[in-house]
Design an enzyme around this catalytic site. Sequence first.
Site, PDB file in Angstrom:
ATOM      1  N   CYS A 124       9.071  23.904  22.741  1.00  0.00           N
ATOM      2  CA  CYS A 124       8.740  23.007  21.621  1.00  0.00           C
ATOM      3  C   CYS A 124      10.030  22.505  20.977  1.00  0.00           C
ATOM      4  CB  CYS A 124       7.863  23.751  20.602  1.00  0.00           C
ATOM      5  SG  CYS A 124       7.350  22.728  19.201  1.00  0.00           S
ATOM      6  N   CYS A 206      11.220  23.445  10.594  1.00  0.00           N
ATOM      7  CA  CYS A 206       9.880  22.872  10.707  1.00  0.00           C
ATOM      8  C   CYS A 206       8.880  23.736   9.926  1.00  0.00           C
ATOM      9  CB  CYS A 206       9.461  22.831  12.166  1.00  0.00           C
ATOM     10  SG  CYS A 206      10.439  21.709  13.180  1.00  0.00           S
ATOM     11  N   CYS A 209       7.346  26.960  11.360  1.00  0.00           N
ATOM     12  CA  CYS A 209       8.320  27.991  11.734  1.00  0.00           C
ATOM     13  C   CYS A 209       9.192  28.433  10.567  1.00  0.00           C
ATOM     14  CB  CYS A 209       9.182  27.484  12.887  1.00  0.00           C
ATOM     15  SG  CYS A 209       8.207  27.073  14.345  1.00  0.00           S
ATOM     16  N   CYS A 234      17.361  27.654  17.545  1.00  0.00           N
ATOM     17  CA  CYS A 234      16.528  26.682  18.245  1.00  0.00           C
ATOM     18  C   CYS A 234      17.273  26.027  19.396  1.00  0.00           C
ATOM     19  CB  CYS A 234      16.044  25.615  17.281  1.00  0.00           C
ATOM     20  SG  CYS A 234      17.396  24.758  16.468  1.00  0.00           S
TER      21      CYS A 234
HETATM   22  S1  SF4 Z   1      11.141  24.843  14.879  1.00  0.00           S
HETATM   23 FE1  SF4 Z   1       8.991  25.261  15.489  1.00  0.00          FE
HETATM   24  S2  SF4 Z   1       7.823  23.344  15.245  1.00  0.00           S
HETATM   25 FE2  SF4 Z   1      10.048  22.875  15.131  1.00  0.00          FE
HETATM   26  S3  SF4 Z   1      10.577  22.259  17.154  1.00  0.00           S
HETATM   27 FE3  SF4 Z   1      11.037  24.441  17.063  1.00  0.00          FE
HETATM   28  S4  SF4 Z   1       9.127  25.520  17.677  1.00  0.00           S
HETATM   29 FE4  SF4 Z   1       8.615  23.360  17.333  1.00  0.00          FE
END
Ligand code: SF4
Length: 249
Positions: A124, A206, A209, A234
């Site tokens: 994601c 986000c 999260c 991330c």
């Molecule tokens: S922080 Fe969460 S919602 Fe945002 S891109 Fe990464 S997994 Fe996806």
Amino acid sequence: MTTASAKVLYARRTAGFDDRVAHAAAVLQSAALDHAGRIVFATSFGAEDMVLTDLIARHQLGIAIATLETGQLHAETLALLPQVEQRYGIAVEVFRPVQDSVIHFVRSHGERAMYDSIALRKACCGVRKMEPLARLLAGREAWISGLRREQSNTRAVVPFREVDGEGRIKVNPLADWSWADVWHYIETHDVPYNPLHDAFMPSIGCAPCTRAIAVGEDFRAGRWWWEDEAQKECGLHVRKADERVAEPA
Ligand code: SF4
């Protein structure tokens, strides 16, 4: 939602604050000169990034400012974009994920895939952050981040300047700042900030999260809280400590 002013809670003037501000400005100025027209500041509109925005605008450094709009940000974060543009008279470049990729990912794995496995969470982030980040950085020699050593164990060795995994210069002007420094700067310069910081969210990403932290919890405990500490990046700032290639600031 429980709230308390982050400025009241955290802002504190400590020894060496003026020196750290002057050094951060000097690091930014030097980077702007070294990479004129080919340097970008990637902002998430978090507290550190608001300090950097203020420094860049205050010193008229001509550094492009860009952000990743993942499609999953809080309304409070999105509201800061026009506020920043108006306050500083700048245009923020916005990079969004490829819509077809998002639709395909959600159809294949669901809206809550990030909770199902680390692999899906990273996938994601790949679709919503990493691919747009690659476009944001395309054609740039250097980029600026708000990383601080204090933020987590995985960031404890952040240098002021390093070479990232793609051979680009990455500049971390606030590497030696404390959380108290960040908020003292915000308070004394009346810098706008995300009101979610007043709801005990020191690190904001986000919406699915990010959660508020409790007293005594680690700074980044509210990010991907269902995962191990070592996994909590991330991909934007991933670098093992022994892989960092520091340059003198
Ligand atoms: S922080 Fe969460 S919602 Fe945002 S891109 Fe990464 S997994 Fe996806």
